[in-house]
Design a protein around this motif. Sequence first.
Motif, mmCIF file in Angstrom:
data_model
loop_
_atom_site.group_PDB
_atom_site.id
_atom_site.type_symbol
_atom_site.label_atom_id
_atom_site.label_comp_id
_atom_site.label_asym_id
_atom_site.label_seq_id
_atom_site.Cartn_x
_atom_site.Cartn_y
_atom_site.Cartn_z
ATOM 1 N N ALA A 251 -2.734 40.801 -2.711
ATOM 2 C CA ALA A 251 -2.657 42.173 -3.348
ATOM 3 C C ALA A 251 -3.217 42.336 -4.792
ATOM 4 O O ALA A 251 -4.047 43.321 -4.979
ATOM 5 C CB ALA A 251 -1.163 42.564 -3.669
ATOM 6 N N ARG A 252 -3.182 41.403 -5.554
ATOM 7 C CA ARG A 252 -4.065 41.472 -6.986
ATOM 8 C C ARG A 252 -4.111 40.110 -7.132
ATOM 9 O O ARG A 252 -3.302 39.308 -6.965
ATOM 10 C CB ARG A 252 -3.582 42.562 -7.834
ATOM 11 N N ASN A 253 -5.101 39.662 -8.191
ATOM 12 C CA ASN A 253 -5.139 38.421 -8.798
ATOM 13 C C ASN A 253 -3.873 38.063 -9.349
ATOM 14 O O ASN A 253 -3.301 38.820 -10.197
ATOM 15 C CB ASN A 253 -6.233 38.446 -9.728
ATOM 16 N N GLY A 254 -3.558 36.714 -9.426
ATOM 17 C CA GLY A 254 -2.308 36.492 -9.865
ATOM 18 C C GLY A 254 -1.061 36.207 -8.703
ATOM 19 O O GLY A 254 -0.047 35.547 -9.209
ATOM 20 N N LEU A 255 -1.015 36.813 -7.587
ATOM 21 C CA LEU A 255 -0.457 36.731 -6.841
ATOM 22 C C LEU A 255 -0.886 36.158 -5.634
ATOM 23 O O LEU A 255 -2.165 35.946 -5.294
ATOM 24 C CB LEU A 255 -0.108 38.140 -5.935
#
Lengths: 331, 95
Positions: B15-19
């Motif tokens: 879904a977004r960087n970091g996930l």
Amino acid sequence: MYSQGLIGADGATEEDEAFLQAFQKRIDAELKIEPNDPMPEGYRKTLVRQMSQHAHSEIIGMQPEGNWITRAPTLRRKAALLAKIQDEGGHGLYLYSASETLGVSREELTDQLLSGAAKYSSIFNYPALTWADIGAIGWLVDGAAIMNQIALCRCSYGPYARAMIRICKEESFHQRQGYEIMIALCNGSDEQKELAQDALNRFWWPSLMMFGPSEGDSVHSSQSMAWKIKRFSNDDLRDKFINATVPQAEYLGLSVPDPDLRWNEQTKSYDHGDIDWEEFWRVVKGDGPCNRERMKNRRRVHREGAWVREAALAHAQKREERKQTSRMAAE
Amino acid sequence: MTEVTTPLWEVFIRARNGLSHKHAGSIHAADSEMALQAARDVYTRRGEGQSVWVVRSSDIVASDPVDKDMMFEPTATKIYRHPTFYEIPDEVGNM
Ligand SMILES: [Fe+2]
Ligand SMILES: [Fe+2]
């Protein structure tokens, strides 16, 4: 889109009592059933039938609205309608792949639709005659679908419930864009308001039919309830829809085409007139205004796309072979 | 009707960087390139993703639900693997 009370369910199953009881215990404990879990054959069959009917409905449901893309009155409306129809195609795909987790192939499901063996929601056999119908479809048809689909988000079968959650997130824009079209027409000229009223007149009853006939004490339906494939009766969902929709019609200054519609202070719900179930069965069985056209289009598109599917597979195979040859040469 | 079936792919989306990438669903496509395009069209129409993985469904090795108890039950009895198993006096504060 668009689900409908399941048409022609058969939850008959033949497992032994101990197996069925263990399964029921899991269901009663609100544990989700996942693809490879042991499940009664009747549960599997009911789900395949219901989920694929639902998927087919999404796909066929693109046609009545698709008919208006090139004639949308503004670019804003056109972009919204295109996005909505693309969503419906997506919904069909989520639901097909969720059905495939139960061991049927996409090709089988497609064949069932094209051969007429599978059903889809009766609502899509009605034509979208005017631009106001696009408003009415978003407002009423997607509205009815949302009622049904919100209930299905808690279905006991994991992949179906997950697909429903995704679909519900996308549906709300569908209903809002439809209602916005109705607002614009109702604030417009007398002629525009008449178009809106006419669309409501034609789509009201078929939308109520989307929930399916009263189940009375149908064995199949109570089995689906016990298995938590469905959580509410067709009549309960229909009443919810009517209660939510009548005030929206009043806001528009439109009248619901049911002389028997009355607020019932006791039940805190609207009583409504009789639904013409003969019409419903006629349409389900193939004699609605557009059944033939919908199927003809679907078959034609499938036929015309055959060379694309074949070419894509041939291309993939050729590339795979080339990769192997160069790998062998390198070794 | 086409005789050959179009392969099935599982779709994973970040879904977004970091996930991490999360399973989103599946699609059919003839090859990996088309699988990525179809995954984008079907599963990321509203900014749901920054990155997509597609994996041939037939390449996934899954545990059998029948072995569930054998595979996972032993961890349920090893409560000493959890911090709450150990008693630390209140005076010590958060640990
Ligand atoms: Fe939909
Ligand atoms: Fe929709």
